[in-house]
Design a protein around this motif. Structure first.
Motif, PDB file in Angstrom:
ATOM      1  N   VAL A  29     -12.525  21.820   6.562  1.00 42.95           N
ATOM      2  CA  VAL A  29     -12.542  23.271   6.744  1.00 42.95           C
ATOM      3  C   VAL A  29     -13.981  23.747   6.654  1.00 42.95           C
ATOM      4  O   VAL A  29     -14.624  23.648   5.606  1.00 42.95           O
ATOM      5  CB  VAL A  29     -11.679  23.992   5.689  1.00 42.95           C
ATOM      6  N   THR A  30     -14.496  24.239   7.777  1.00 41.02           N
ATOM      7  CA  THR A  30     -15.825  24.832   7.852  1.00 41.02           C
ATOM      8  C   THR A  30     -15.705  26.116   8.669  1.00 41.02           C
ATOM      9  O   THR A  30     -14.629  26.441   9.176  1.00 41.02           O
ATOM     10  CB  THR A  30     -16.821  23.894   8.562  1.00 41.02           C
ATOM     11  N   ASP A  31     -16.813  26.820   8.825  1.00 45.23           N
ATOM     12  CA  ASP A  31     -16.753  28.009   9.669  1.00 45.23           C
ATOM     13  C   ASP A  31     -16.460  27.644  11.117  1.00 45.23           C
ATOM     14  O   ASP A  31     -15.987  28.459  11.897  1.00 45.23           O
ATOM     15  CB  ASP A  31     -18.049  28.825   9.559  1.00 45.23           C
ATOM     16  N   GLU A  32     -16.691  26.383  11.469  1.00 49.71           N
ATOM     17  CA  GLU A  32     -16.448  25.911  12.828  1.00 49.71           C
ATOM     18  C   GLU A  32     -15.005  25.489  13.055  1.00 49.71           C
ATOM     19  O   GLU A  32     -14.445  25.694  14.132  1.00 49.71           O
ATOM     20  CB  GLU A  32     -17.382  24.728  13.122  1.00 49.71           C
ATOM     21  N   THR A  33     -14.364  24.910  12.029  1.00 52.27           N
ATOM     22  CA  THR A  33     -13.028  24.347  12.213  1.00 52.27           C
ATOM     23  C   THR A  33     -11.894  25.263  11.750  1.00 52.27           C
ATOM     24  O   THR A  33     -10.740  25.043  12.123  1.00 52.27           O
ATOM     25  CB  THR A  33     -12.896  23.021  11.442  1.00 52.27           C
ATOM     26  N   ALA A  34     -12.206  26.289  10.962  1.00 58.02           N
ATOM     27  CA  ALA A  34     -11.151  27.103  10.342  1.00 58.02           C
ATOM     28  C   ALA A  34     -10.237  27.769  11.375  1.00 58.02           C
ATOM     29  O   ALA A  34      -9.026  27.868  11.162  1.00 58.02           O
ATOM     30  CB  ALA A  34     -11.770  28.159   9.428  1.00 58.02           C
ATOM     31  N   LYS A  35     -10.809  28.202  12.473  1.00 59.88           N
ATOM     32  CA  LYS A  35     -10.006  28.912  13.472  1.00 59.88           C
ATOM     33  C   LYS A  35      -9.020  28.002  14.197  1.00 59.88           C
ATOM     34  O   LYS A  35      -8.099  28.498  14.872  1.00 59.88           O
ATOM     35  CB  LYS A  35     -10.927  29.597  14.491  1.00 59.88           C
ATOM     36  N   ASP A  36      -9.167  26.696  14.038  1.00 61.41           N
ATOM     37  CA  ASP A  36      -8.285  25.739  14.713  1.00 61.41           C
ATOM     38  C   ASP A  36      -7.163  25.243  13.800  1.00 61.41           C
ATOM     39  O   ASP A  36      -6.314  24.464  14.227  1.00 61.41           O
ATOM     40  CB  ASP A  36      -9.123  24.557  15.209  1.00 61.41           C
ATOM     41  N   VAL A  43       0.871  -1.182   0.000  1.00 63.83           N
ATOM     42  CA  VAL A  43       0.000   0.000   0.000  1.00 63.83           C
ATOM     43  C   VAL A  43       0.905   1.228   0.000  1.00 63.83           C
ATOM     44  O   VAL A  43       1.785   1.363   0.855  1.00 63.83           O
ATOM     45  CB  VAL A  43      -0.931  -0.009   1.231  1.00 63.83           C
ATOM     46  N   GLN A  44       0.694   2.131  -0.959  1.00 63.35           N
ATOM     47  CA  GLN A  44       1.625   3.249  -1.144  1.00 63.35           C
ATOM     48  C   GLN A  44       1.439   4.363  -0.127  1.00 63.35           C
ATOM     49  O   GLN A  44       2.381   5.084   0.196  1.00 63.35           O
ATOM     50  CB  GLN A  44       1.495   3.810  -2.556  1.00 63.35           C
ATOM     51  N   ALA A  45       0.220   4.527   0.380  1.00 60.57           N
ATOM     52  CA  ALA A  45      -0.046   5.594   1.342  1.00 60.57           C
ATOM     53  C   ALA A  45      -1.407   5.360   1.959  1.00 60.57           C
ATOM     54  O   ALA A  45      -2.247   4.626   1.419  1.00 60.57           O
ATOM     55  CB  ALA A  45      -0.001   6.969   0.672  1.00 60.57           C
ATOM     56  N   ILE A  46      -1.632   5.973   3.100  1.00 61.03           N
ATOM     57  CA  ILE A  46      -2.967   6.012   3.686  1.00 61.03           C
ATOM     58  C   ILE A  46      -3.310   7.467   3.980  1.00 61.03           C
ATOM     59  O   ILE A  46      -2.435   8.328   4.035  1.00 61.03           O
ATOM     60  CB  ILE A  46      -3.085   5.185   4.982  1.00 61.03           C
ATOM     61  N   SER A  47      -4.593   7.721   4.140  1.00 60.29           N
ATOM     62  CA  SER A  47      -5.021   9.036   4.619  1.00 60.29           C
ATOM     63  C   SER A  47      -5.704   8.865   5.957  1.00 60.29           C
ATOM     64  O   SER A  47      -6.378   7.856   6.212  1.00 60.29           O
ATOM     65  CB  SER A  47      -5.980   9.699   3.631  1.00 60.29           C
ATOM     66  N   LEU A  48      -5.488   9.841   6.821  1.00 64.17           N
ATOM     67  CA  LEU A  48      -6.154   9.893   8.120  1.00 64.17           C
ATOM     68  C   LEU A  48      -6.832  11.250   8.243  1.00 64.17           C
ATOM     69  O   LEU A  48      -6.274  12.260   7.818  1.00 64.17           O
ATOM     70  CB  LEU A  48      -5.147   9.720   9.258  1.00 64.17           C
ATOM     71  N   SER A  49      -7.999  11.269   8.816  1.00 70.96           N
ATOM     72  CA  SER A  49      -8.728  12.513   9.011  1.00 70.96           C
ATOM     73  C   SER A  49      -8.462  13.058  10.401  1.00 70.96           C
ATOM     74  O   SER A  49      -8.630  12.352  11.397  1.00 70.96           O
ATOM     75  CB  SER A  49     -10.228  12.288   8.816  1.00 70.96           C
ATOM     76  N   LEU A  50      -8.039  14.320  10.440  1.00 70.17           N
ATOM     77  CA  LEU A  50      -7.801  15.002  11.712  1.00 70.17           C
ATOM     78  C   LEU A  50      -8.497  16.354  11.625  1.00 70.17           C
ATOM     79  O   LEU A  50      -8.026  17.265  10.948  1.00 70.17           O
ATOM     80  CB  LEU A  50      -6.303  15.177  11.969  1.00 70.17           C
ATOM     81  N   ASP A  51      -9.607  16.492  12.307  1.00 74.60           N
ATOM     82  CA  ASP A  51     -10.453  17.672  12.159  1.00 74.60           C
ATOM     83  C   ASP A  51     -10.337  18.645  13.317  1.00 74.60           C
ATOM     84  O   ASP A  51     -11.149  19.563  13.447  1.00 74.60           O
ATOM     85  CB  ASP A  51     -11.911  17.248  11.968  1.00 74.60           C
ATOM     86  N   GLY A  52      -9.332  18.466  14.156  1.00 79.45           N
ATOM     87  CA  GLY A  52      -9.129  19.392  15.251  1.00 79.45           C
ATOM     88  C   GLY A  52      -7.828  19.100  15.957  1.00 79.45           C
ATOM     89  O   GLY A  52      -7.277  17.989  15.868  1.00 79.45           O
ATOM     90  N   ASP A  73      -4.454  26.592  12.599  1.00 80.09           N
ATOM     91  CA  ASP A  73      -3.087  26.901  13.031  1.00 80.09           C
ATOM     92  C   ASP A  73      -2.588  25.870  14.029  1.00 80.09           C
ATOM     93  O   ASP A  73      -1.440  25.407  13.954  1.00 80.09           O
ATOM     94  CB  ASP A  73      -3.027  28.296  13.657  1.00 80.09           C
ATOM     95  N   ASP A  74      -3.441  25.506  14.976  1.00 86.38           N
ATOM     96  CA  ASP A  74      -3.024  24.548  15.996  1.00 86.38           C
ATOM     97  C   ASP A  74      -2.880  23.140  15.414  1.00 86.38           C
ATOM     98  O   ASP A  74      -2.008  22.374  15.849  1.00 86.38           O
ATOM     99  CB  ASP A  74      -4.013  24.552  17.153  1.00 86.38           C
ATOM    100  N   VAL A  75      -3.735  22.786  14.443  1.00 81.22           N
ATOM    101  CA  VAL A  75      -3.584  21.492  13.775  1.00 81.22           C
ATOM    102  C   VAL A  75      -2.233  21.442  13.062  1.00 81.22           C
ATOM    103  O   VAL A  75      -1.500  20.442  13.143  1.00 81.22           O
ATOM    104  CB  VAL A  75      -4.732  21.247  12.779  1.00 81.22           C
TER     105      VAL A  75
END
Length: 373
Positions: free
Chosen positions: A172-179, A124-133, A181-183
């Motif tokens: 990226v939503t209006d809820e997550t955009a402000k975070d 498997v060449q790569a995987i993706s992981l979701s990190l929303d915060g 930088d920290d991600v």
């Protein structure tokens, strides 16, 4: 998940993928142990009736040879592809046919450290992981399962240890955009191949969340375009194609010509969008321009995936940006960008309409003082 770094190369000026897609997203199942608020697939605990059988899936893999060389890259997604009992068989079969394979798994107990080592052994060449915060409070609030943040960070560390390249996807939503930088600061502590900022499309459960305004989206993309020039990993976007226009404009303002831009490393993503370089196969075999543009052009049970991608009218239309409507149809960046066809459809019901998230006024409209509506 988008294509891993290194797959594909700078394309000719027409940026058309008429012969073959660069990436095939294949939703093996909608079964998943999570219930994320923005899930495109509206995933569920158990497999849906009618999912492609192993024999049917192997037959589809055989048909990929019809695309010729270079072959598309296959990304097995879901739901959670780890819930398919034949996943290893399908990965091996794809590799045997000369197809590169990546995986977009859900972070559940199925994605163990040993399983990641097994995936590495399967090529498997790569995987993706979701990190929303950047914290459990942020991430788990989106994922709707307590403990998912900690499990995601552990999976990232385990993938690093196993030598499996990782793309991180962040909503990226209006809820997550402000975070964001920290991600970003958090990810700098890990070995990340690339970070994809996925700008919400209101499909599936995603309709519960709110997109950024065009102005806020533009400012966000400009900011991360600047940061991306010195970032330790590549920063790209999903369903925010104007990121290419913004980066191209920055290069031109710095004195680069259009030819310079077209031959730059940034150009490897130019032109790729739903139906042009990307195609999606659903768990039932329906073929669509992408998972976020749910308009079926046919089923792999009835017609070849090669025919459905190359010859159906919707797919052809999506590869002719000069026929797009409104601003997207007259934009000087049309072949580099082309706008989100999925967002145009979600907002207007017309996949050829202008991308409502992009505020850019093309030169032709400024020159002739035309309406930008």
């Amino acid at each position: 998940m988008s294509h891993p770094a290194g797959i594909g190369s700078v394309k000719p000026v027409n940026w058309a993928y008429d012969r073959a897609p660069m990436i095939i997203y294949w939703e093996l199942t909608t079964a998943c142990g999570l219930a994320c608020r923005h899930c495109r697939a509206t995933a569920q605990p158990d497999p849906a009736p009618g999912e492609l059988t192993t024999d049917e899936a192997l037959g589809v893999l055989d048909e990929f040879a019809g695309f010729g060389s270079p072959a598309p890259h296959v990304i097995f997604t879901g739901g959670d592809p780890m819930r398919r009992g034949d996943l290893d068989q399908l990965i091996a079969a794809a590799n045997q046919r000369g197809l590169g394979v990546s995986l977009a798994p859900a972070v559940t107990p199925l994605l163990s450290a040993q399983r990641l080592k097994d995936l590495k052994a399967l090529d498997v060449q790569a995987i993706s992981l979701s990190l929303d915060g950047s914290t459990a409070a942020h991430h788990d609030g989106i994922r709707q399962v307590p403990g998912t943040f900690d499990a995601t960070m552990q999976a990232l560390a385990d993938a690093n240890a196993a030598g499996v390249p990782v793309q991180i996807n962040t909503l990226v939503t209006d809820e997550t955009a402000k975070d964001l930088d920290d991600v970003y600061e958090l990810l700098k502590n890990y070995d990340v191949m690339q970070w994809s900022l996925f700008f919400l499309i209101s499909v599936g459960r995603g309709s519960q969340l709110r997109e950024l305004t065009p102005g806020d989206a533009e400012r966000t993309l400009i900011k991360w375009g600047k940061i991306g020039r010195t970032s330790p990993f590549r920063i790209k976007t999903t369903e925010a194609m104007q990121y290419r226009r913004i980066n191209a404009q920055a290069m031109m303002h710095a004195g680069k010509t259009r030819e310079d831009v077209e031959n730059s490393p940034a150009a490897r993503g130019f032109g790729i969008r739903d139906g042009n370089g990307i195609v999606f196969i659903s768990h039932l075999g329906e073929v669509m321009p992408s998972g976020f543009l749910p308009l079926s052009v046919g089923n792999v049970k009835d017609r070849s995936i090669v025919e459905l991608y190359r010859d159906t009218e919707l797919m052809r239309q999506l590869r002719r940006p000069e026929e797009f409507k409104g601003r997207c149809g007259v934009c000087e960046f049309d072949r580099w960008c082309g706008g989100s066809r999925a967002r145009a459809y979600a907002w207007t019901g017309d996949p050829l309409a202008s991308d409502p998230l992009c505020p850019y006024v093309p030169e032709k409209m400024r020159e002739h003082d035309l309406s930008v509506a």
